[in-house]
Design an enzyme around this catalytic site. Structure first.
Site, PDB file in Angstrom:
ATOM      1  N   SER A 133       0.836  -1.202   0.000  1.00  0.00           N
ATOM      2  CA  SER A 133       0.000   0.000   0.000  1.00  0.00           C
ATOM      3  C   SER A 133       0.867   1.246   0.000  1.00  0.00           C
ATOM      4  O   SER A 133       1.628   1.490   0.940  1.00  0.00           O
ATOM      5  CB  SER A 133      -0.905   0.014   1.228  1.00  0.00           C
ATOM      6  N   HIS A 148      -1.285  -1.235  -4.238  1.00  0.00           N
ATOM      7  CA  HIS A 148      -2.548  -0.814  -3.626  1.00  0.00           C
ATOM      8  C   HIS A 148      -2.525   0.701  -3.430  1.00  0.00           C
ATOM      9  O   HIS A 148      -1.606   1.235  -2.806  1.00  0.00           O
ATOM     10  CB  HIS A 148      -2.718  -1.541  -2.289  1.00  0.00           C
ATOM     11  N   ASP A 194      -4.543   3.897  -2.024  1.00  0.00           N
ATOM     12  CA  ASP A 194      -5.607   4.315  -1.112  1.00  0.00           C
ATOM     13  C   ASP A 194      -5.993   5.767  -1.362  1.00  0.00           C
ATOM     14  O   ASP A 194      -5.237   6.679  -1.041  1.00  0.00           O
ATOM     15  CB  ASP A 194      -5.121   4.178   0.344  1.00  0.00           C
ATOM     16  N   MET A 252      -8.361   8.824  -0.440  1.00  0.00           N
ATOM     17  CA  MET A 252      -9.173   9.279   0.701  1.00  0.00           C
ATOM     18  C   MET A 252      -9.610  10.717   0.496  1.00  0.00           C
ATOM     19  O   MET A 252      -8.814  11.541   0.035  1.00  0.00           O
ATOM     20  CB  MET A 252      -8.347   9.182   1.982  1.00  0.00           C
ATOM     21  N   HIS A 263      -8.259   1.602  -4.121  1.00  0.00           N
ATOM     22  CA  HIS A 263      -9.195   1.481  -3.013  1.00  0.00           C
ATOM     23  C   HIS A 263      -9.747   2.881  -2.765  1.00  0.00           C
ATOM     24  O   HIS A 263      -9.061   3.722  -2.178  1.00  0.00           O
ATOM     25  CB  HIS A 263      -8.439   0.932  -1.792  1.00  0.00           C
ATOM     26  N   MET A 311     -11.817   5.418  -0.988  1.00  0.00           N
ATOM     27  CA  MET A 311     -12.525   5.730   0.252  1.00  0.00           C
ATOM     28  C   MET A 311     -13.103   7.130   0.083  1.00  0.00           C
ATOM     29  O   MET A 311     -12.688   8.093   0.745  1.00  0.00           O
ATOM     30  CB  MET A 311     -11.548   5.655   1.437  1.00  0.00           C
ATOM     31  N   MET A 338     -11.804  -4.807   5.414  1.00  0.00           N
ATOM     32  CA  MET A 338     -11.004  -3.867   6.200  1.00  0.00           C
ATOM     33  C   MET A 338     -10.709  -4.500   7.556  1.00  0.00           C
ATOM     34  O   MET A 338     -11.628  -4.819   8.313  1.00  0.00           O
ATOM     35  CB  MET A 338     -11.754  -2.547   6.396  1.00  0.00           C
ATOM     36  N   GLY A 345      -8.791   4.832   6.738  1.00  0.00           N
ATOM     37  CA  GLY A 345      -8.399   6.233   6.906  1.00  0.00           C
ATOM     38  C   GLY A 345      -6.926   6.425   7.199  1.00  0.00           C
ATOM     39  O   GLY A 345      -6.351   7.439   6.825  1.00  0.00           O
ATOM     40  N   GLY A 354      -2.891   4.417   7.858  1.00  0.00           N
ATOM     41  CA  GLY A 354      -2.012   3.259   7.927  1.00  0.00           C
ATOM     42  C   GLY A 354      -1.511   3.089   9.355  1.00  0.00           C
ATOM     43  O   GLY A 354      -1.763   3.931  10.223  1.00  0.00           O
ATOM     44  N   ASP A 369      -7.024  -5.957   4.521  1.00  0.00           N
ATOM     45  CA  ASP A 369      -6.456  -4.616   4.375  1.00  0.00           C
ATOM     46  C   ASP A 369      -6.390  -3.888   5.709  1.00  0.00           C
ATOM     47  O   ASP A 369      -7.406  -3.468   6.255  1.00  0.00           O
ATOM     48  CB  ASP A 369      -7.301  -3.810   3.374  1.00  0.00           C
ATOM     49  N   GLY A 376      -3.152  -3.352   8.993  1.00  0.00           N
ATOM     50  CA  GLY A 376      -2.483  -4.038  10.094  1.00  0.00           C
ATOM     51  C   GLY A 376      -1.895  -5.385   9.728  1.00  0.00           C
ATOM     52  O   GLY A 376      -1.573  -6.181  10.617  1.00  0.00           O
ATOM     53  N   GLY A 403       1.038  -1.825   4.171  1.00  0.00           N
ATOM     54  CA  GLY A 403       1.711  -0.543   4.025  1.00  0.00           C
ATOM     55  C   GLY A 403       2.943  -0.475   4.892  1.00  0.00           C
ATOM     56  O   GLY A 403       4.069  -0.698   4.428  1.00  0.00           O
TER      57      GLY A 403
HETATM   58  C1  DX5 Z   1      -6.342   2.100   5.370  1.00  0.00           C
HETATM   59  C2  DX5 Z   1      -5.899   1.593   4.035  1.00  0.00           C
HETATM   60  C3  DX5 Z   1      -4.843   0.551   4.070  1.00  0.00           C
HETATM   61  C4  DX5 Z   1      -3.569   1.019   4.711  1.00  0.00           C
HETATM   62  C5  DX5 Z   1      -2.843  -0.168   5.246  1.00  0.00           C
HETATM   63  O1  DX5 Z   1      -7.445   2.931   5.184  1.00  0.00           O
HETATM   64  O2  DX5 Z   1      -6.998   1.041   3.335  1.00  0.00           O
HETATM   65  O3  DX5 Z   1      -4.594   0.094   2.745  1.00  0.00           O
HETATM   66  O4  DX5 Z   1      -2.727   1.697   3.841  1.00  0.00           O
HETATM   67  O5  DX5 Z   1      -1.756   0.299   5.974  1.00  0.00           O
HETATM   68  P1  DX5 Z   1      -1.036  -0.610   7.077  1.00  0.00           P
HETATM   69  O6  DX5 Z   1      -0.565  -1.839   6.379  1.00  0.00           O
HETATM   70  O7  DX5 Z   1       0.053   0.250   7.572  1.00  0.00           O
HETATM   71  O8  DX5 Z   1      -2.089  -0.934   8.108  1.00  0.00           O
HETATM   72 ZN    ZN Z   2      -6.598   0.131   1.343  1.00  0.00          ZN
END
Ligand code: DX5
Ligand code: ZN
Length: 223
Positions: free
Chosen positions: A14, A39, A41, A43, A72, A74, A143, A148, A150, A181, A183, A203
Protein backbone atom coordinates in the site's frame (compact mmCIF):
# COMPACT_ATOMS: atom_id res chain seq x y z
CA UNK A 1 3.83 -7.41 -17.15
CA UNK A 2 0.09 -7.70 -16.63
CA UNK A 3 -0.10 -10.89 -18.68
CA UNK A 4 1.79 -12.80 -15.97
CA UNK A 5 -0.54 -15.32 -14.27
CA UNK A 6 -1.46 -14.35 -10.75
CA UNK A 7 0.27 -16.15 -7.88
CA UNK A 8 -1.83 -18.05 -5.32
CA UNK A 9 -1.02 -15.44 -2.71
CA UNK A 10 -0.94 -11.86 -3.95
CA UNK A 11 1.09 -9.27 -2.06
CA UNK A 12 -0.19 -5.74 -2.58
CA UNK A 13 2.02 -3.07 -0.99
CA UNK A 14 0.00 0.00 0.00
CA UNK A 15 1.56 3.21 -1.25
CA UNK A 16 0.03 5.12 1.67
CA UNK A 17 3.07 4.22 3.77
CA UNK A 18 5.61 5.22 1.11
CA UNK A 19 7.77 8.35 1.12
CA UNK A 20 5.45 10.77 -0.71
CA UNK A 21 8.41 12.90 -1.69
CA UNK A 22 9.80 10.05 -3.78
CA UNK A 23 6.68 8.26 -4.99
CA UNK A 24 8.00 7.20 -8.36
CA UNK A 25 11.14 5.67 -6.88
CA UNK A 26 9.07 3.92 -4.23
CA UNK A 27 6.81 2.33 -6.85
CA UNK A 28 9.84 1.20 -8.87
CA UNK A 29 11.37 -0.28 -5.72
CA UNK A 30 8.19 -2.26 -5.03
CA UNK A 31 8.22 -3.62 -8.58
CA UNK A 32 11.85 -4.69 -8.19
CA UNK A 33 11.12 -6.23 -4.79
CA UNK A 34 8.45 -8.51 -6.21
CA UNK A 35 5.22 -6.80 -5.16
CA UNK A 36 2.33 -8.16 -7.23
CA UNK A 37 -0.23 -5.34 -7.14
CA UNK A 38 0.21 -1.73 -6.07
CA UNK A 39 -2.55 -0.81 -3.63
CA UNK A 40 -3.55 2.84 -3.96
CA UNK A 41 -5.61 4.31 -1.11
CA UNK A 42 -7.67 7.29 -2.20
CA UNK A 43 -9.17 9.28 0.70
CA UNK A 44 -11.44 12.30 0.56
CA UNK A 45 -11.51 13.70 4.10
CA UNK A 46 -15.25 13.08 4.14
CA UNK A 47 -15.95 9.36 3.93
CA UNK A 48 -12.78 8.85 5.96
CA UNK A 49 -11.01 11.38 8.21
CA UNK A 50 -7.90 11.72 6.05
CA UNK A 51 -6.95 12.99 2.58
CA UNK A 52 -4.38 11.19 0.43
CA UNK A 53 -4.12 11.60 -3.36
CA UNK A 54 -6.28 11.50 -6.46
CA UNK A 55 -6.29 10.62 -10.16
CA UNK A 56 -3.53 13.07 -11.16
CA UNK A 57 -1.01 11.32 -8.95
CA UNK A 58 -2.13 7.89 -10.11
CA UNK A 59 -1.86 8.98 -13.73
CA UNK A 60 1.67 10.24 -13.17
CA UNK A 61 2.74 6.95 -11.56
CA UNK A 62 1.04 4.91 -14.28
CA UNK A 63 3.42 6.26 -16.91
CA UNK A 64 6.38 4.63 -15.17
CA UNK A 65 4.99 1.37 -13.79
CA UNK A 66 3.75 -1.96 -15.12
CA UNK A 67 2.36 -3.07 -11.77
CA UNK A 68 -1.34 -3.84 -11.47
CA UNK A 69 -2.91 -0.75 -9.92
CA UNK A 70 -5.39 -1.85 -7.24
CA UNK A 71 -7.38 1.26 -6.32
CA UNK A 72 -9.19 1.48 -3.01
CA UNK A 73 -11.54 4.44 -3.18
CA UNK A 74 -12.53 5.73 0.25
CA UNK A 75 -14.63 8.52 -1.18
CA UNK A 76 -18.31 9.43 -1.18
CA UNK A 77 -20.03 10.04 -3.46
CA UNK A 78 -17.93 7.95 -5.82
CA UNK A 79 -19.83 7.68 -9.11
CA UNK A 80 -18.80 11.06 -10.51
CA UNK A 81 -15.11 10.14 -10.22
CA UNK A 82 -15.06 6.59 -11.58
CA UNK A 83 -14.29 7.59 -15.17
CA UNK A 84 -11.38 9.79 -14.02
CA UNK A 85 -9.85 6.98 -12.01
CA UNK A 86 -10.31 4.53 -14.88
CA UNK A 87 -8.62 6.96 -17.28
CA UNK A 88 -5.81 7.55 -14.78
CA UNK A 89 -4.75 3.94 -15.18
CA UNK A 90 -6.59 1.83 -12.63
CA UNK A 91 -6.72 -1.91 -13.23
CA UNK A 92 -9.02 -2.59 -10.28
CA UNK A 93 -11.47 -0.14 -8.74
CA UNK A 94 -12.74 -1.03 -5.28
CA UNK A 95 -15.45 1.07 -3.68
CA UNK A 96 -16.99 0.95 -0.22
CA UNK A 97 -20.35 -0.69 0.39
CA UNK A 98 -21.03 2.04 2.96
CA UNK A 99 -20.20 4.95 0.64
CA UNK A 100 -23.51 5.27 -1.14
CA UNK A 101 -27.01 3.90 -1.60
CA UNK A 102 -26.43 2.47 -5.08
CA UNK A 103 -23.60 -0.04 -4.81
CA UNK A 104 -25.01 -2.17 -7.63
CA UNK A 105 -25.18 0.77 -10.01
CA UNK A 106 -21.63 1.88 -9.14
CA UNK A 107 -20.29 -1.62 -9.78
CA UNK A 108 -22.04 -1.70 -13.14
CA UNK A 109 -20.37 1.60 -13.95
CA UNK A 110 -16.91 0.26 -13.06
CA UNK A 111 -17.43 -2.79 -15.27
CA UNK A 112 -18.71 -0.62 -18.10
CA UNK A 113 -15.38 1.24 -17.88
CA UNK A 114 -13.62 -2.09 -18.49
CA UNK A 115 -12.07 -2.39 -15.03
CA UNK A 116 -12.20 -5.14 -12.45
CA UNK A 117 -14.58 -4.17 -9.68
CA UNK A 118 -14.25 -4.60 -5.94
CA UNK A 119 -16.26 -3.91 -2.80
CA UNK A 120 -14.65 -2.95 0.50
CA UNK A 121 -16.46 -3.48 3.78
CA UNK A 122 -15.72 -1.72 7.06
CA UNK A 123 -15.17 -3.69 10.27
CA UNK A 124 -18.80 -3.23 11.41
CA UNK A 125 -20.31 -4.13 8.04
CA UNK A 126 -21.73 -7.65 7.71
CA UNK A 127 -20.86 -9.89 4.77
CA UNK A 128 -24.45 -9.67 3.56
CA UNK A 129 -23.45 -6.32 2.04
CA UNK A 130 -21.82 -8.18 -0.87
CA UNK A 131 -24.05 -11.26 -1.07
CA UNK A 132 -26.19 -9.96 -3.93
CA UNK A 133 -23.47 -8.34 -6.03
CA UNK A 134 -21.09 -11.29 -6.32
CA UNK A 135 -21.88 -11.57 -10.04
CA UNK A 136 -20.45 -8.07 -10.55
CA UNK A 137 -17.25 -8.24 -8.55
CA UNK A 138 -13.74 -9.62 -8.77
CA UNK A 139 -12.48 -8.48 -5.37
CA UNK A 140 -13.76 -8.17 -1.82
CA UNK A 141 -11.66 -5.97 0.48
CA UNK A 142 -12.15 -6.83 4.15
CA UNK A 143 -11.00 -3.87 6.20
CA UNK A 144 -9.02 -5.26 9.10
CA UNK A 145 -8.71 -1.73 10.56
CA UNK A 146 -10.99 1.29 10.34
CA UNK A 147 -10.23 2.92 6.99
CA UNK A 148 -8.40 6.23 6.91
CA UNK A 149 -4.93 5.62 8.25
CA UNK A 150 -2.01 3.26 7.93
CA UNK A 151 -0.16 1.79 10.87
CA UNK A 152 -3.16 0.61 12.89
CA UNK A 153 -3.55 -2.66 14.76
CA UNK A 154 -5.02 -5.64 12.90
CA UNK A 155 -8.56 -6.42 14.09
CA UNK A 156 -8.72 -10.17 14.75
CA UNK A 157 -12.52 -9.78 15.01
CA UNK A 158 -12.50 -9.71 11.20
CA UNK A 159 -11.03 -13.20 10.77
CA UNK A 160 -14.38 -15.03 11.03
CA UNK A 161 -15.73 -12.58 8.46
CA UNK A 162 -12.95 -13.45 6.03
CA UNK A 163 -13.69 -17.15 6.57
CA UNK A 164 -17.43 -16.66 6.00
CA UNK A 165 -16.74 -14.66 2.85
CA UNK A 166 -14.42 -17.37 1.55
CA UNK A 167 -17.25 -19.89 1.98
CA UNK A 168 -19.68 -17.51 0.25
CA UNK A 169 -17.29 -17.01 -2.66
CA UNK A 170 -16.64 -20.74 -2.98
CA UNK A 171 -20.38 -21.45 -3.08
CA UNK A 172 -20.79 -18.81 -5.80
CA UNK A 173 -18.32 -20.61 -8.07
CA UNK A 174 -16.77 -17.27 -9.03
CA UNK A 175 -13.07 -16.50 -8.78
CA UNK A 176 -13.23 -13.56 -6.41
CA UNK A 177 -10.16 -12.34 -4.56
CA UNK A 178 -10.46 -11.65 -0.85
CA UNK A 179 -8.14 -8.93 0.42
CA UNK A 180 -7.14 -8.34 4.03
CA UNK A 181 -6.46 -4.62 4.37
CA UNK A 182 -4.94 -2.98 7.42
CA UNK A 183 -2.48 -4.04 10.09
CA UNK A 184 -1.17 -6.92 8.02
CA UNK A 185 2.39 -7.83 8.97
CA UNK A 186 4.49 -10.96 9.41
CA UNK A 187 2.70 -11.70 12.70
CA UNK A 188 -0.89 -11.26 11.45
CA UNK A 189 -0.54 -12.53 7.85
CA UNK A 190 -0.72 -16.26 8.72
CA UNK A 191 -4.14 -15.86 10.40
CA UNK A 192 -5.47 -13.82 7.47
CA UNK A 193 -4.28 -16.46 5.01
CA UNK A 194 -5.64 -19.30 7.14
CA UNK A 195 -9.04 -17.59 7.26
CA UNK A 196 -9.13 -17.40 3.46
CA UNK A 197 -7.56 -14.14 2.32
CA UNK A 198 -5.58 -14.55 -0.90
CA UNK A 199 -4.46 -10.92 -1.19
CA UNK A 200 -2.45 -9.29 1.58
CA UNK A 201 -2.35 -5.52 1.55
CA UNK A 202 0.46 -4.09 3.62
CA UNK A 203 1.71 -0.54 4.02
CA UNK A 204 3.88 -0.06 7.09
CA UNK A 205 5.00 -3.69 7.17
CA UNK A 206 6.71 -3.15 3.79
CA UNK A 207 7.53 0.56 3.42
CA UNK A 208 8.53 0.77 7.07
CA UNK A 209 11.30 -1.76 6.51
CA UNK A 210 14.68 -1.06 4.89
CA UNK A 211 14.55 -4.13 2.61
CA UNK A 212 11.26 -4.28 0.71
CA UNK A 213 11.96 -7.69 -0.86
CA UNK A 214 12.64 -9.21 2.56
CA UNK A 215 9.53 -7.55 3.99
CA UNK A 216 7.40 -9.00 1.17
CA UNK A 217 8.95 -12.45 1.67
CA UNK A 218 8.20 -12.25 5.41
CA UNK A 219 4.46 -11.99 4.65
CA UNK A 220 4.44 -15.27 2.72
CA UNK A 221 4.15 -18.68 4.36
CA UNK A 222 7.48 -20.39 4.91
CA UNK A 223 8.57 -23.44 2.86
C1 DX5 B 1 -6.34 2.10 5.37
C2 DX5 B 1 -5.90 1.59 4.03
C3 DX5 B 1 -4.84 0.55 4.07
C4 DX5 B 1 -3.57 1.02 4.71
C5 DX5 B 1 -2.84 -0.17 5.25
O1 DX5 B 1 -7.44 2.93 5.18
O2 DX5 B 1 -7.00 1.04 3.33
O3 DX5 B 1 -4.59 0.09 2.75
O4 DX5 B 1 -2.73 1.70 3.84
O5 DX5 B 1 -1.76 0.30 5.97
P1 DX5 B 1 -1.04 -0.61 7.08
O6 DX5 B 1 -0.57 -1.84 6.38
O7 DX5 B 1 0.05 0.25 7.57
O8 DX5 B 1 -2.09 -0.93 8.11
ZN1 ZN C 1 -6.60 0.13 1.34
Amino acid sequence: MREVPEPTLVIAPSLLAADFGRLNDEVAAIERAGGNWLHLDVMDGHFVPNISFGPLVIKALRRHSNLIFDLHLMIAPVDAYLADFAAAGADHITIHAEAGPHLHRSLQAIRALGKKAGVAINPATPIDAVAHVLDLIDIINVMTVNPGFGGQKFLTSQLPKIAALRRMVQASGRAIHIEADGGVDAATAPAAIAAGADVLIAGSAIFGKPDYAAAIAALKPGP
